[in-house]
Motif scaffolding. Structure first.
Motif, PDB file in Angstrom:
ATOM      1  N   ARG A 246     -97.833 -11.931-101.063  1.00 20.07           N
ATOM      2  CA  ARG A 246     -98.476 -10.642-100.630  1.00 20.07           C
ATOM      3  C   ARG A 246     -99.671 -10.915-100.029  1.00 20.07           C
ATOM      4  NH1 ARG A 246     -97.232  -4.842-103.306  1.00 20.07           N
ATOM      5  NH2 ARG A 246     -97.586  -4.511-101.017  1.00 20.07           N
ATOM      6  N   TRP A 247     -99.804 -10.541 -98.711  1.00 24.27           N
ATOM      7  CA  TRP A 247    -101.009 -11.044 -97.925  1.00 24.27           C
ATOM      8  C   TRP A 247    -102.280  -9.830 -98.330  1.00 24.27           C
ATOM      9  CZ3 TRP A 247    -101.875 -15.496 -95.432  1.00 24.27           C
ATOM     10  CH2 TRP A 247    -100.648 -16.333 -95.091  1.00 24.27           C
ATOM     11  N   GLU A 248    -103.221 -10.510 -97.953  1.00 22.06           N
ATOM     12  CA  GLU A 248    -104.521  -9.537 -97.864  1.00 22.06           C
ATOM     13  C   GLU A 248    -105.333 -10.188 -96.754  1.00 22.06           C
ATOM     14  OE1 GLU A 248    -106.355 -10.275-101.356  1.00 22.06           O
ATOM     15  OE2 GLU A 248    -105.027  -8.971-102.600  1.00 22.06           O
ATOM     16  N   PRO A 249    -106.112  -9.402 -95.877  1.00 22.75           N
ATOM     17  CA  PRO A 249    -106.964 -10.091 -94.929  1.00 22.75           C
ATOM     18  C   PRO A 249    -107.913 -10.970 -95.686  1.00 22.75           C
ATOM     19  CG  PRO A 249    -107.006  -7.453 -94.804  1.00 22.75           C
ATOM     20  CD  PRO A 249    -106.179  -7.950 -95.993  1.00 22.75           C
ATOM     21  N   GLY A 250    -108.143 -12.252 -95.225  1.00 19.92           N
ATOM     22  CA  GLY A 250    -108.583 -13.030 -96.025  1.00 19.92           C
ATOM     23  C   GLY A 250    -108.071 -14.090 -96.647  1.00 19.92           C
ATOM     24  N   THR A 251    -106.703 -13.823 -96.785  1.00 22.30           N
ATOM     25  CA  THR A 251    -105.945 -14.826 -97.871  1.00 22.30           C
ATOM     26  C   THR A 251    -105.819 -16.111 -97.011  1.00 22.30           C
ATOM     27  OG1 THR A 251    -104.784 -13.015 -98.997  1.00 22.30           O
ATOM     28  CG2 THR A 251    -103.677 -15.216 -98.718  1.00 22.30           C
ATOM     29  N   LEU A 252    -106.008 -17.281 -97.496  1.00 19.81           N
ATOM     30  CA  LEU A 252    -105.291 -18.480 -96.810  1.00 19.81           C
ATOM     31  C   LEU A 252    -104.200 -19.082 -97.722  1.00 19.81           C
ATOM     32  CD1 LEU A 252    -105.811 -20.917 -94.604  1.00 19.81           C
ATOM     33  CD2 LEU A 252    -106.883 -22.232 -96.493  1.00 19.81           C
ATOM     34  N   ALA A 253    -103.144 -19.317 -97.073  1.00 19.26           N
ATOM     35  CA  ALA A 253    -101.707 -19.581 -97.786  1.00 19.26           C
ATOM     36  C   ALA A 253    -101.858 -21.130 -97.404  1.00 19.26           C
ATOM     37  CB  ALA A 253    -100.710 -18.925 -97.609  1.00 19.26           C
ATOM     38  N   MET A 254    -101.370 -21.972 -98.273  1.00 17.49           N
ATOM     39  CA  MET A 254    -101.159 -23.220 -98.110  1.00 17.49           C
ATOM     40  C   MET A 254     -99.835 -23.668 -98.692  1.00 17.49           C
ATOM     41  SD  MET A 254    -104.770 -25.056 -98.808  1.00 17.49           S
ATOM     42  CE  MET A 254    -104.341 -26.795 -98.264  1.00 17.49           C
ATOM     43  N   TRP A 255     -98.909 -24.293 -97.788  1.00 19.27           N
ATOM     44  CA  TRP A 255     -97.757 -24.702 -98.580  1.00 19.27           C
ATOM     45  C   TRP A 255     -97.262 -26.016 -98.331  1.00 19.27           C
ATOM     46  CZ3 TRP A 255     -97.360 -20.452 -95.184  1.00 19.27           C
ATOM     47  CH2 TRP A 255     -96.713 -20.543 -93.884  1.00 19.27           C
ATOM     48  N   SER A 256     -96.479 -26.765 -99.226  1.00 16.56           N
ATOM     49  CA  SER A 256     -95.869 -28.025 -99.274  1.00 16.56           C
ATOM     50  C   SER A 256     -94.834 -27.990 -98.467  1.00 16.56           C
ATOM     51  CB  SER A 256     -95.869 -28.695-100.525  1.00 16.56           C
ATOM     52  OG  SER A 256     -96.708 -28.546-101.434  1.00 16.56           O
ATOM     53  N   ASN A 257     -94.761 -27.983 -97.258  1.00 14.46           N
ATOM     54  CA  ASN A 257     -93.798 -27.658 -96.214  1.00 14.46           C
ATOM     55  C   ASN A 257     -92.527 -28.397 -96.433  1.00 14.46           C
ATOM     56  OD1 ASN A 257     -92.714 -26.503 -93.651  1.00 14.46           O
ATOM     57  ND2 ASN A 257     -92.866 -28.555 -92.955  1.00 14.46           N
ATOM     58  N   GLN A 258     -92.490 -29.707 -97.134  1.00 15.83           N
ATOM     59  CA  GLN A 258     -91.260 -30.275 -97.029  1.00 15.83           C
ATOM     60  C   GLN A 258     -90.631 -29.997 -98.336  1.00 15.83           C
ATOM     61  OE1 GLN A 258     -91.895 -34.423 -96.729  1.00 15.83           O
ATOM     62  NE2 GLN A 258     -93.255 -34.544 -94.910  1.00 15.83           N
ATOM     63  N   CYS A 259     -91.184 -29.396 -99.325  1.00 18.02           N
ATOM     64  CA  CYS A 259     -90.687 -28.918-100.683  1.00 18.02           C
ATOM     65  C   CYS A 259     -90.123 -27.444-100.614  1.00 18.02           C
ATOM     66  CB  CYS A 259     -91.644 -29.424-101.601  1.00 18.02           C
ATOM     67  SG  CYS A 259     -92.180 -30.853-101.852  1.00 18.02           S
ATOM     68  N   LEU A 260     -90.020 -26.852 -99.586  1.00 17.35           N
ATOM     69  CA  LEU A 260     -89.570 -25.377 -99.653  1.00 17.35           C
ATOM     70  C   LEU A 260     -89.199 -24.784 -98.249  1.00 17.35           C
ATOM     71  CD1 LEU A 260     -92.501 -24.014 -98.359  1.00 17.35           C
ATOM     72  CD2 LEU A 260     -93.221 -23.884-100.604  1.00 17.35           C
ATOM     73  N   MET A 261     -88.494 -23.752 -98.255  1.00 23.15           N
ATOM     74  CA  MET A 261     -88.474 -23.103 -97.218  1.00 23.15           C
ATOM     75  C   MET A 261     -89.083 -21.664 -97.087  1.00 23.15           C
ATOM     76  SD  MET A 261     -84.448 -23.928 -96.043  1.00 23.15           S
ATOM     77  CE  MET A 261     -83.803 -23.357 -97.373  1.00 23.15           C
ATOM     78  N   HIS A 262     -89.517 -21.095 -95.956  1.00 24.35           N
ATOM     79  CA  HIS A 262     -90.081 -19.998 -96.024  1.00 24.35           C
ATOM     80  C   HIS A 262     -89.530 -19.164 -94.991  1.00 24.35           C
ATOM     81  CE1 HIS A 262     -92.242 -22.380 -93.100  1.00 24.35           C
ATOM     82  NE2 HIS A 262     -92.658 -21.356 -92.671  1.00 24.35           N
ATOM     83  N   ALA A 263     -89.919 -17.655 -94.923  1.00 24.54           N
ATOM     84  CA  ALA A 263     -89.512 -16.748 -94.045  1.00 24.54           C
ATOM     85  C   ALA A 263     -90.535 -15.615 -94.177  1.00 24.54           C
ATOM     86  CB  ALA A 263     -88.094 -16.089 -94.434  1.00 24.54           C
TER      87      ALA A 263
END
Ligand code: SIN
Length: 295
Positions: A246-263
């Motif tokens: 769940r986003w809020e203004p000012g959230t920085l998401a970082m993800w391990s791209n090769q270890c997951l899928m996202h939408a």
């Protein structure tokens, strides 16, 4: 999440709250505009174990996002999108209140799996976020691998997947808000081979390298490959392997791209959402079978 003894005790500089039993954590209590090597190492450690982290309450602009991102590693390059003026490594995705139709990245995917070395990490920063809706869904490809039977794992362990760039140009060009590079059409012809079962470079945990761009396996026909791909894609979407950020203004998401899928979830008609994206390079995917043979 795989339980690692004493992991939590290593986070001396940040507060971490896991999102689900499979992946994801919120991080509070840090300011990314004032980081040192120890803090970077703790954030990277959290990312390596939780695969997606949401660093809350940040105050970043393209210049400071660029600074923060490069502390974690070099830019991967982005052959698809025209970046912001003055920042080769940063793209802005804007969904205006008047926009209708699909949002960018609304089908479950991995970022640029057709690259020789797909991004190790994606960073997405929330500039403008709707009051409700516009979450990002993630599914863990480690939990999905671990949820397969031993027999199924032994069938797929040594497979090499071919990831195709076909359709990437058209899909991105169809979004009014995205500026696509003039030579991006060449991505259509890219086919890149990666091991289907990989090990994470620092934790050694296995994961599938599975994406919507996976079109067949080396040495197998498409007709032979697709039933296995479809089975793995549907298995990887089981709810227990997922989390929603769940986003809020000012959230920085970082993800391990090769270890997951996202939408990106398309559920905020009439609202504006603006995010900045950059990607971070890491080592090439390492086959689990090769890892077993190495000392
Ligand atoms: C993406 O797929 O990179 C975008 C995800 C999002 O906007 O939530």
């Amino acid at each position: 999440m795989k339980t690692v003894p004493d992991l939590e005790s290593q986070f001396t500089r940040l507060k971490l709250r896991p999102l689900t039993g499979s992946l994801g954590a919120d991080i509070v209590g840090i300011n990314l505009n004032a980081v040192d090597e120890e803090l970077i190492a703790q954030v990277q450690l959290a990312l390596d174990h939780y695969h997606v982290i949401a660093v809350r309450n940040q105050n970043l602009d393209p210049a400071s996002l660029h600074e923060v991102a490069r502390r974690f590693g070099p830019f991967t390059g982005n052959p698809v999108h025209i970046p912001l003026d003055g920042f080769d490594d940063i793209v802005r995705f804007t969904r205006s209140a008047a926009d209708r139709g699909p949002v960018v990245g609304e089908d479950l995917h991995m970022d640029m799996p057709w690259m020789e070395i797909p991004p190790a990490t994606t960073m997405l920063y929330g500039e403008e976020i709707p009051p409700v809706g516009g979450d990002t869904l993630f599914t863990s490809l480690s939990a999905a691998y671990e949820g397969l039977s031993e027999t199924m794992r032994s069938i797929i362990n040594d497979l090499m997947g071919i990831h195709s760039g076909k359709g990437v140009f058209a899909l991105n060009a169809s979004h009014r808000a995205l500026s696509v590079k003039s030579n991006a059409q060449a991505i259509d012809d890219i086919e890149t081979e990666h091991p289907l079962v990989c090990v994470h470079p620092t934790t050694g945990r296995r994961h599938l390298l599975l994406s919507a761009a996976l079109c067949r396996f080396t040495g197998m026909t498409e007709a032979e490959s697709m039933p296995i791909i479809n089975l793995l894609m549907s298995h990887a979407q089981r709810v227990e392997y997922t989390c929603r950020l769940r986003w809020e203004p000012g959230t920085l998401a970082m993800w391990s791209n090769q270890c997951l899928m996202h939408a990106a979830i398309n559920d905020y008609p009439g609202q504006r959402r603006v995010v900045l994206r950059t990607t971070i390079a890491g080592p090439p995917p390492k086959a689990a079978s090769a890892a077993e043979c190495s000392p």
